[in-house]
Design an enzyme around this catalytic site. Sequence first.
Site: not given
Length: 737
Positions: A469, A416
């Site tokens: 990401e 993330d």
Amino acid sequence: MNAARTDGADILPPETEDLLQGLSSDPFAILGRHPAGRNDIIRAFCPDARAVRLVVIRPRSAPVERVMRLVDERGLYVGTVPAGARYRLKIGWADTWEETEDPYSFGLLLGDLDLHLLTQGRHQDIDRVMGAQAMEIDGVAGVRFAVWAPNAYRVSVIGDFNVWDGRRHPMRLRHAAGIWEVFIPRIGPGERYKYEILDANRRLQPPKADPIALSAEMPPATASVVADPTPFVWNDDAWMATRQERQGPSAPLSIYEVHLASWRRPDGDPQGTLHWGQLEQTLIPYVVDLGFSHIELMPIMEHPFDGSWGYQTLGLYAPSARFGTPAQFAHFVDECHRAGLGVILDWVPAHFPADAHGLARFDGTCLYEHEDKREGFHPDWHTLIYNFGRHEIRGFLIGSALTWLRRYHVDGLRVDAVASMLYRDYSRAEGEWIANVHGGRENLEAIAFLRDLNLTVAELCPTAIMVAEESTAWPGVSQPVADGGLGFSYKWNMGWMHDTLQYMSRDPLWRRYHHSEIMFGLYYAFSEHFILPLSHDEVVHGKGALIARMPGDEWRRHAGLRAYYAFMWAHPGKKLLFMGGEFAQPHEWQSDGQLAWYMLDYPFARGVQMLVRDLNRLYATHPALHRADATYHGFAWIIGDDSDNAVFAWLRMAPDVPPVLVVCNMTPVPRPDYRIGVPWAGWWRELLNTDAQDYEGSGVGNGGGVMAQDQRSHGYPHSCVLTLPPLAVLYLTPEGG
């Protein structure tokens, strides 16, 4: 009962007063066994005990008990045993007697090699060395505790087993590594514990959860829990043997993203959460039936705040107690694999929350984070940023990744907020960030960490995947480290998602003026190994549901969403769809609710769900749609310039297999007699028509296929004359495909 001989025992070390005040930084210098000629002096600190005895173990006769003498009313007891004799402590508490080995009779616990590798950030088994390890030492069952706190003055283990009294179990400091250790006999799995820390100035810190705890108690409680060390018996050999071909660049990777708590609530309990066993019975068969190859779970690592959706993680090694035990999580993964379903976990090494029981100022200093807020505080999430420049922090984070990939057989991690890690000025105004050593904005330490992470995973878990990401144009995210890349397996294509969703949200009347929003993604589609994400981020914070982004009446909205999905599944790149999107959930995702399952009573929702199922089936069974995903050889434009009609057409191809012709009509106007060039003569069979009545479309189409004519068009020797349904996508393949 014999009285203990105390010859020489009345002489106490000068540090004893610190011990009695709970301030000792070297308890082993005072407590435990200390040779004194023919006898060994034994000292035990047992505050609030009413009596303490020595149980002396004799090799050829029964043990004998000796009374230990109280030499200080605060709880210090002294006795002697014959030199080298084994002994136990028998402690009389208010209402019971406890017999146990002396924690301070054990020698050094961690080896020098372990300590060296930990300080270098190179230990590959942190989850088996640090934290609370239930084990036997010298035939004695107990728990070995080890925690990194180099700047602390004193660290103690506290828990139910010592009534959370920090005086009872102070730890030994291994100075070179800054790691504190102690073995506490006769406790085991299930015990709750924390660390009580005095900082360098002897100030008491808030009790800290174990950074490397393998289990934790149910939030909002915050204690760590000693995990069961029993190895899980895996039944997924067949899956693991074929995993590489299931999720490599040429595989049909189709991912269903899930927030477990809000996917489905237990019957009649809007605040309840399904546990791992219930998810095995419901989630796994549901996702398998829809044809997805993988599920991606939003963070299931332990976190204190439900509203963070798991992205503010404190227990980076522990599956959240919200869903069950670590063993139950392992069983869930095993069942996924046995059902042919891969498991990807969202994982957050970028930042962590500042909760008092967590990592913030862990030993009284900024140990895990930066001291300077310009480097250590994240303005978007009000969280703290890991100090990637420290060897121990890099090792801590890589150790977490390896824990999920090796201990739990997880198939991949989606990392993330990578963009926030790469740039020192991310979400910061001028003057709010510190340049790197070269004066630039790149976070060189984070870049080195990410490369080290991916190299380590590639070496130790070569068939696992790492997904970034990453929302910027950083080059080489999914390129090998040896070629100057970051070494990820895949990168989320955030630009594709933004551009194409924006195009689909426009009134079809105006789409002709925004043709480039569809086209642009193909200019860079093969620069990385991409995943096309329609993730949770697209259905929160006022953005509305995907179906609500489609313009027009109910029929047009559903037709537009069906066309968009078919466009996505035919576009180069792997696929990801957030839960609820498969049946056109009508409202924004709410993490404290559940999906709108009632929608499946309505034909439009069932039609979208059927389409997603068929798209996954076609994607998996037609190699042209996935095998050459990572190369421009797998894609060829046929029509990319018909902006007036908002029509696009292309071929998906792979060596030695029939191609798939993809035709998109992004307006609600049917277009009969539309000629499209194709490379082969003969019958082109219709694989998919998103306007089919089975999907609740209007049923406009080509009767199952069309015969190619010997008329050149669009640079090909043959052409098909098609009826293009309104707001629809067609897939066709030559007969035999």
